[in-house]
Design a protein around this motif. Structure first.
Motif, PDB file in Angstrom:
ATOM      1  N   SER A 193     -16.288 -19.890 -14.560  1.00 55.68           N
ATOM      2  CA  SER A 193     -15.831 -20.188 -13.196  1.00 55.68           C
ATOM      3  C   SER A 193     -17.023 -20.355 -12.251  1.00 55.68           C
ATOM      4  CB  SER A 193     -14.884 -19.105 -12.692  1.00 55.68           C
ATOM      5  OG  SER A 193     -15.558 -17.857 -12.631  1.00 55.68           O
ATOM      6  N   LEU A 194     -18.020 -19.541 -12.414  1.00 58.63           N
ATOM      7  CA  LEU A 194     -19.226 -19.663 -11.591  1.00 58.63           C
ATOM      8  C   LEU A 194     -19.946 -20.972 -11.895  1.00 58.63           C
ATOM      9  CD1 LEU A 194     -21.295 -18.548  -9.574  1.00 58.63           C
ATOM     10  CD2 LEU A 194     -22.380 -17.360 -11.486  1.00 58.63           C
ATOM     11  N   LEU A 195     -20.075 -21.304 -13.161  1.00 63.73           N
ATOM     12  CA  LEU A 195     -20.761 -22.546 -13.541  1.00 63.73           C
ATOM     13  C   LEU A 195     -20.019 -23.778 -13.033  1.00 63.73           C
ATOM     14  CD1 LEU A 195     -21.907 -21.651 -17.161  1.00 63.73           C
ATOM     15  CD2 LEU A 195     -23.322 -21.843 -15.117  1.00 63.73           C
ATOM     16  N   SER A 196     -18.698 -23.774 -13.136  1.00 65.12           N
ATOM     17  CA  SER A 196     -17.933 -24.937 -12.645  1.00 65.12           C
ATOM     18  C   SER A 196     -18.044 -25.031 -11.126  1.00 65.12           C
ATOM     19  CB  SER A 196     -16.487 -24.853 -13.087  1.00 65.12           C
ATOM     20  OG  SER A 196     -15.875 -23.732 -12.519  1.00 65.12           O
ATOM     21  N   TRP A 197     -18.068 -23.908 -10.427  1.00 64.55           N
ATOM     22  CA  TRP A 197     -18.231 -23.916  -8.978  1.00 64.55           C
ATOM     23  C   TRP A 197     -19.614 -24.460  -8.598  1.00 64.55           C
ATOM     24  CZ3 TRP A 197     -21.430 -20.955  -5.683  1.00 64.55           C
ATOM     25  CH2 TRP A 197     -21.136 -21.064  -4.325  1.00 64.55           C
ATOM     26  N   LEU A 198     -20.647 -24.060  -9.328  1.00 62.61           N
ATOM     27  CA  LEU A 198     -21.999 -24.540  -9.030  1.00 62.61           C
ATOM     28  C   LEU A 198     -22.150 -26.028  -9.323  1.00 62.61           C
ATOM     29  CD1 LEU A 198     -24.128 -21.568 -10.442  1.00 62.61           C
ATOM     30  CD2 LEU A 198     -23.897 -22.243  -8.045  1.00 62.61           C
ATOM     31  N   LYS A 199     -21.442 -26.525 -10.321  1.00 67.65           N
ATOM     32  CA  LYS A 199     -21.540 -27.956 -10.664  1.00 67.65           C
ATOM     33  C   LYS A 199     -20.960 -28.844  -9.586  1.00 67.65           C
ATOM     34  CE  LYS A 199     -21.621 -27.249 -15.606  1.00 67.65           C
ATOM     35  NZ  LYS A 199     -20.929 -27.397 -16.883  1.00 67.65           N
ATOM     36  N   LYS A 200     -20.152 -28.290  -8.703  1.00 62.17           N
ATOM     37  CA  LYS A 200     -19.572 -29.065  -7.614  1.00 62.17           C
ATOM     38  C   LYS A 200     -20.613 -29.447  -6.576  1.00 62.17           C
ATOM     39  CE  LYS A 200     -15.067 -26.891  -8.035  1.00 62.17           C
ATOM     40  NZ  LYS A 200     -14.071 -26.014  -7.398  1.00 62.17           N
ATOM     41  N   PHE A 201     -21.716 -28.743  -6.565  1.00 62.23           N
ATOM     42  CA  PHE A 201     -22.761 -29.041  -5.586  1.00 62.23           C
ATOM     43  C   PHE A 201     -23.589 -30.130  -6.090  1.00 62.23           C
ATOM     44  CE2 PHE A 201     -21.610 -24.664  -4.523  1.00 62.23           C
ATOM     45  CZ  PHE A 201     -21.386 -24.794  -3.162  1.00 62.23           C
TER      46      PHE A 201
END
Length: 68
Positions: free
Chosen positions: A60-68
């Motif tokens: 979940s953290l990695l997918s959130w960071l990929k949004k940037f």
């Protein structure tokens, strides 16, 4: 220098040379490259541990960071 490399305490070297202060002896006791390497190897701390960081398994953290 040879006494220092052999592990003789700098205070004893000071006495042998007749210096009043150990700081005077330190001026003449410059470390050679081998001594510097050995000292650095003794002080070495592995700053890159072999274990994987916890955040790398957090999808979940990695997918959130990929949004940037």
């Amino acid at each position: 220098m040879h006494l220092l490399q052999a592990g003789v305490n700098l205070v004893y070297i000071r006495d042998i040379l007749g210096h009043v202060s150990v700081q005077t002896t330190e001026i003449y006791a410059r470390a050679d490259s081998r001594q510097k390497r050995v000292a650095l190897e003794k002080a070495y701390v592995d700053v890159h541990p072999n274990e994987q960081p916890l955040w790398e398994n957090n999808e979940s953290l990695l997918s959130w960071l990929k949004k940037f």
